[in-house]
Structures are given as structure tokens and as C-alpha cells.
Scaffold this active site. Structure first.
Site, PDB file in Angstrom:
ATOM      1  N   GLU A 287       9.195   3.984  14.137  1.00 15.45           N
ATOM      2  CA  GLU A 287       9.884   4.380  12.914  1.00 15.45           C
ATOM      3  C   GLU A 287       9.779   5.881  12.743  1.00 15.45           C
ATOM      4  OE1 GLU A 287       9.475   0.305  10.304  1.00 15.45           O
ATOM      5  OE2 GLU A 287       8.054   1.920   9.880  1.00 15.45           O
TER       6      GLU A 287
ATOM      7  N   CYS B 114      -2.791   1.639   6.829  1.00 17.99           N
ATOM      8  CA  CYS B 114      -2.880   1.049   8.163  1.00 17.99           C
ATOM      9  C   CYS B 114      -3.365   2.042   9.213  1.00 17.99           C
ATOM     10  CB  CYS B 114      -1.535   0.459   8.574  1.00 17.99           C
ATOM     11  SG  CYS B 114      -0.176   1.624   8.427  1.00 17.99           S
TER      12      CYS B 114
ATOM     13  N   THR C  88       0.708 -12.129  10.082  1.00 17.03           N
ATOM     14  CA  THR C  88       2.006 -12.406   9.465  1.00 17.03           C
ATOM     15  C   THR C  88       3.142 -11.969  10.382  1.00 17.03           C
ATOM     16  OG1 THR C  88       1.064 -12.128   7.253  1.00 17.03           O
ATOM     17  CG2 THR C  88       3.460 -11.979   7.447  1.00 17.03           C
TER      18      THR C  88
ATOM     19  N   GLU D  39       5.426  -3.107  12.424  1.00 14.25           N
ATOM     20  CA  GLU D  39       4.324  -2.148  12.266  1.00 14.25           C
ATOM     21  C   GLU D  39       3.176  -2.957  11.683  1.00 14.25           C
ATOM     22  OE1 GLU D  39       1.630  -0.185  10.512  1.00 14.25           O
ATOM     23  OE2 GLU D  39       3.194   0.477   9.128  1.00 14.25           O
TER      24      GLU D  39
ATOM     25  N   ARG E 248      -8.299   8.100   1.758  1.00  8.57           N
ATOM     26  CA  ARG E 248      -6.950   8.136   1.181  1.00  8.57           C
ATOM     27  C   ARG E 248      -6.573   6.739   0.721  1.00  8.57           C
ATOM     28  NH1 ARG E 248      -1.349   8.733   4.012  1.00  8.57           N
ATOM     29  NH2 ARG E 248      -2.510   8.023   5.816  1.00  8.57           N
TER      30      ARG E 248
ATOM     31  N   ASN F 198       0.801  -1.225   0.000  1.00  9.36           N
ATOM     32  CA  ASN F 198       0.000   0.000   0.000  1.00  9.36           C
ATOM     33  C   ASN F 198       0.837   1.281   0.000  1.00  9.36           C
ATOM     34  OD1 ASN F 198       0.762  -0.631   2.647  1.00  9.36           O
ATOM     35  ND2 ASN F 198      -0.998   0.420   3.535  1.00  9.36           N
TER      36      ASN F 198
ATOM     37  N   ARG G 299      11.401   4.527   4.856  1.00 13.03           N
ATOM     38  CA  ARG G 299      11.256   4.790   6.293  1.00 13.03           C
ATOM     39  C   ARG G 299      12.118   3.833   7.117  1.00 13.03           C
ATOM     40  NH1 ARG G 299       5.235   5.174   8.436  1.00 13.03           N
ATOM     41  NH2 ARG G 299       5.363   2.914   8.660  1.00 13.03           N
TER      42      ARG G 299
ATOM     43  N   LYS H 299      12.642  -7.149   0.905  1.00  9.54           N
ATOM     44  CA  LYS H 299      11.674  -8.033   0.247  1.00  9.54           C
ATOM     45  C   LYS H 299      10.383  -7.224   0.053  1.00  9.54           C
ATOM     46  CE  LYS H 299       8.797 -11.371  -0.849  1.00  9.54           C
ATOM     47  NZ  LYS H 299       7.648 -10.447  -1.066  1.00  9.54           N
TER      48      LYS H 299
END
Length: 516
Positions: free
Chosen positions: A494, A321, A269, A287, A315, A186, A194, A209
Site C-alpha cells: 500500500e 501494527c 482474520t 496487511e 505511539r 487503531n 490509504r 466496513k
């Protein structure tokens, strides 16, 4: 230059006509991805070389389903090569001065700015965003390289007053080593910089990745990194298909040469990756999923709250997220808020291909994403919710922006993250009630609320169980501020001055035997 002609076809519906005037012209228009040839890369990037794999996988335009490119399908072998290359490069990269790393990151930033239009086109065609949003992402993405180019020179240690006259106490920051960077579709550019900006500034090397849906942006970043003079092996990219992603992820999370993993994606995940990393006790930043509450109190400026709701929810067609996912509006302004919000949706939202300048809402990333939104709408309606706008899935992965009223907390859309253009509105009566339902979640990434009561603002901001709070503001992300959540929304932070600390270890040095 490389050119690919793509055609968008969508159903002719009355609602769609309202969202997008002159629909027939849009349906039959050819959309062209036209980017400078060096930036349209389709091979993996390992140790400063472009490498092919035994097979390739297609990258599709989510708006049309048409193939954009075929990209090298890297597997565990290529992932291991990348880790080895990063480990070898780390031995010299960690010895560079902070100023040297700073200058290289700044040059990389400058190249992104020089090519921002082409980078934005790649994002629009592989991710589905509008060009306006894609340009915004490139600016946001490059800002992390600029920010961390400056932070590289501010990675200060400490000299601590010693309780002993013959000793000095020093605390020194050093890079952790090779970092595996696993990123989502996304934000195919910004989620890389970042993490990578902080890692390289600290003196780490990386293996990236990218998501299987959006590898082209990552490979374009690799091309610009090479042009900027980032040494071979410092920045590596291993694209892979959905089928090979688990085996590649296993290498990146278990190889003993990897010291750190950083992942942005789903909570499910993230838990798998944490378990894989546990055996070798790797540092981890996560995150993960969000389920952001958006609270509007009676004291709020309703017009500003509506504008914030539109900005936060729609948006990237609701696919971020930190998108507001659950809307709670106090009873005194509930009907007024719904009326103004519906009017704003009618006047501001336009569906279409992201390359069309009139488009504000592109497609969802794939058919599965659209089906998830439809399922949540159907569940809510079956339990008594009213559809005030939208509610239908269109052809392919397009979904009508949808507004639901009379929503209750037992509905699926208030219990799980949507990741789509669905705006469900729950009525509440008291501040205590709003906070109770907003905090009744096992995740806590972002939260938003609108109020003009200063005392209430302090109470609610401190009480919300989230890592980031937007107060009378629907868009909060910036490189200068930290990004991260609480509960099962992740680990670490981050961006900001805190981001670089995720990639360093602090070493204690005791200098004794001094005659002072």
C-alpha cells in the site's frame, strides 16, 4: 454543534501520580466531544444516501467507557445494497478521466485539512489517541488522498517493441472493479484513505466496513467525500456491530460483483477472509499482524536508540501494527540502554484522556486489550523477567507503560504480538544471534535497528525478514513509501507508486495487420 460530556475516573496510585501530575483534577474533569454537526454522522452511507438499519450499536470512549453515539448496525442486507450501488457506479466512474478523479481526490484532501481539528477529536474520543497523535493521523490520512490524486495521472501503460513488423504491442492498466475495504480501529481514518485513495485513483469503487469500535471517523470521511463531489455509489460505508461483522464480511468477500478485497487486521482474520474470497478468485491485499524486532548494537548512538524506542513502542500506547514488539540489545550497552530508557519513560510518558494536552499515553481500546498485556507481563515475571517500570493495569482499559529486563525468548511477550505499552528487552551477544532470534517468527511486517557501522547496516537491513526496515529511525510510515510485509504479515503493498497497482489489471493488446 454536537456536545457530549464525558468523565474520566482512574485509580489513585503512586505510579499513576508520577506519570500524571495533578491527578485529582484530571479524574474529576469533564471531557467534551465538540465537533461540527455534519461530521458527527451515525447512519450508514450507501449510494450517496444516509441510511438507517433496523438496530443500532453503541460507540464508546475507551478512556471512560461512556457512550459517544449510537450508530446504525448494518447487516448483510445493507452490505449487499452497498455492493450493488458500487457496481452500478463503477460503470460510469471507470470512464472518468484520470484528471477528473485527481481533482476530486484533491478536493477531498483539502476538506480534510479544513476540518482536521474536528476529525482529530473524533479519533481521540472513539480510539483513545492523544490529540497530538490524532492530528498526526489526520495529516497522514489526508496525505494518501493527496498522493493518489497525483498518482491517478501517472498510471502509465507500456508500448513494447514488437518482434513482428506488422504488429504493435500495448499493455494497458484498467481498474479491477468493486473493492471491499475492511479496516481496523487503531488508525480509523488513515487505514481507509490509504486503500480508498489508491482504489478511486485507479477508477475502482469501494464499500468500506470500518471497525465496530471506531465507525465515526469513517462516516465523517463519507460526509467530506460527498461535499467534495465524489459521485453517489463510488464511496460507501457500512458500519456494523461485533455481532454482525461476520455476516457483513461474508457478503463483502463472497459477492460475485466484488472484484477485490483489501483488509488490515489480524493474521487469523485475514486467513478467514482469504478463504472466503478464494471461491470467486478475488484479488486480495492483506496487511496483517506484526511482531517487529528492535535491535540495538554496541555501535549505536544510545540516546538516539532510546528516543527511537520510545517513539516506536509507545505511539498510540503501543497499538500499531508496526510498533516495536521485541527489543534486542547487545551486551556491551545493555545496562546503559535500560537505564536511559527508564529515565526517558519517567520524564516523557503521561497517562490520561487523549483530549488533555499533557497526555502522551491514552487508554487501550478495551478491557480485553489491557488483560492481554497483563497476561504477558505475568508470564514473563513467572519465567524470571524483572519489572523495571510499570507492570500494573489501572482502572478500565488503562495500562501502565511497562519496561521488562532479563527477558528470554521463551516468554510469551517475545512470541506473540502485544498491541500494548509493554517493552521487553532481551540481551544478545553477536549480530548472528540477534538476526536468528529476530527472524524466528512466522510474520515479518516491520523491523528496526540502530548501528553506526555502515557494513553492519547493509548486512542487517538485507538479512531482516520483514517488508519494511527502520535504520536508526523509529517512525517510518509515509504516503510516499510502500507499506507491507512478508511471511504471514500479508500480501501486496500500500502507499507509494506501488499502491495503485493493487487495484488494476494489466491488459495486453496486440494491434496487428499494420503496413509499416
Amino acid at each position: 454543534r454536537n456536545k457530549l460530556n464525558l468523565t474520566l475516573s482512574v485509580k489513585t496510585r503512586c505510579f499513576f501520580r508520577r506519570l500524571l501530575p495533578d491527578l485529582p483534577a484530571v479524574m474529576h474533569r469533564h471531557y467534551t466531544l465538540d465537533v461540527a454537526a455534519p461530521l458527527l454522522r451515525t447512519q450508514g452511507y450507501v449510494d450517496g444516501r444516509w441510511i438507517s438499519a433496523a438496530s443500532v450499536f453503541p460507540v464508546l470512549d475507551p478512556a471512560t467507557g461512556q457512550e459517544l453515539a449510537r450508530v446504525s448496525d448494518c447487516g448483510p442486507g445493507e452490505a449487499k445494497q452497498a455492493v450493488d450501488a458500487a457496481y452500478k457506479a463503477f460503470q460510469s466512474w471507470k470512464g472518468t478521466t484520470a484528471k477528473e478523479r485527481s481533482l476530486l481526490l484533491r478536493k477531498w484532501h483539502d476538506l480534510m485539512m479544513l476540518h482536521k481539528e474536528d476529525l482529530a477529536k473524533l479519533i481521540t474520543f472513539e480510539c483513545g489517541k492523544t490529540m497530538r497523535e490524532s492530528i498526526g493521523e489526520v495529516m497522514y490520512s489526508s496525505s494518501f488522498l493527496e498522493w493518489f490524486s497525483e498518482e491517478a495521472r501517472r498510471m502509465y501503460g507500456d508500448i513494447v517493441p514488437s518482434p513482428f513488423k506488422d504488429r504493435k504491442i500495448l499493455q494497458l492498466k484498467q481498474p479491477v472493479g468493486v473493492a471491499s475495504i475492511i479496516t481496523p480501529w487503531n488508525f480509523p481514518s488513515a487505514m481507509i484513505t490509504r486503500k480508498v485513495g489508491a482504489a478511486l485513483a485507479a477508477g475502482c469503487t469501494v464499500v468500506v466496513k470500518p471497525a465496530e469500535d471506531t465507525p465515526l471517523s469513517a462516516l465523517a470521511l463519507a460526509e467530506l467525500a460527498e461535499q467534495a463531489g465524489i459521485p453517489a455509489g463510488v464511496f460507501n460505508v457500512v458500519p456494523s456491530s461485533r455481532e454482525k461483522t461476520p455476516s457483513v464480511g461474508h457478503v463483502l468477500c463472497t459477492d460475485p460483483l466484488v472484484a477485490k478485497i483489501s483488509f488490515t487486521g489480524s493474521t487469523a482474520t485475514g486467513k478467514v477472509l482469504l478463504k472466503l474470497a478464494a471461491d470467486t478468485v478475488k484479488r486480495a491485499s492483506m496487511e496483517l499482524g506484526g511482531h517487529a524486532p528492535f535491535i540495538v548494537f554496541d555501535s549505536a548512538d544510545v540516546d538516539k536508540a532510546v528516543a527511537g524506542a520510545i517513539a516506536s513502542k509507545f505511539r498510540n500506547s503501543g497499538q500499531t501494527c508496526v510498533c516495536a514488539n521485541r527489543f534486542f540489545v547487545q551486551s556491551g550497552i545493555y545496562d546503559l540502554f535500560l537505564e536511559k530508557l527508564g529515565q526517558a519513560m519517567d520524564s516523557e510518558l503521561r497517562l490520561g484522556h487523549g483530549s488533555d494536552p499533557e497526555t502522551t499515553q491514552g487508554p487501550l481500546i478495551n478491557v480485553r486489550a489491557a488483560e492481554k498485556v497483563v497476561n504477558q507481563v505475568s508470564d514473563a515475571v513467572s519465567l524470571g523477567a524483572k519489572v523495571l517500570r510499570g507492570g500494573k493495569r489501572l482502572e478500565g482499559s488503562f495500562m501502565e507503560p511497562t519496561l521488562l529486563a532479563d527477558v528470554t525468548t521463551d516468554m510469551l511477550c517475545t512470541r506473540e504480538e502485544t498491541f500494548g505499552p509493554l517493552l521487553p528487552v532481551v540481551r544478545f551477544n553477536t549480530e548472528e544471534e540477534a538476526l536468528a532470534i529476530a527472524n524466528a517468527s512466522n510474520v515479518g511486517l516491520a523491523g528496526y535497528f540502530y548501528s553506526q557501522d555502515v557494513s553492519q547496516i547493509w548486512r542487517v537491513a538485507e538479512a531482516l525478514e520483514v517488508g519494511m526496515v527502520g535504520i536508526n529511525e523509529g517512525i517510518i510510515s509515509t504516503s510516499e513509501a510502500l507499506f507491507g510485509g512478508v511471511k504471514q504479515s500479508g500480501l501486496g503493498r500500500e502507499g507509494s507508486n506501488h499502491g495503485i497497482n493493487e487495484y488494476v489489471e494489466v491488459k495486453y493488446m496486440c494491434f496487428g495487420g499494420l503496413k509499416l
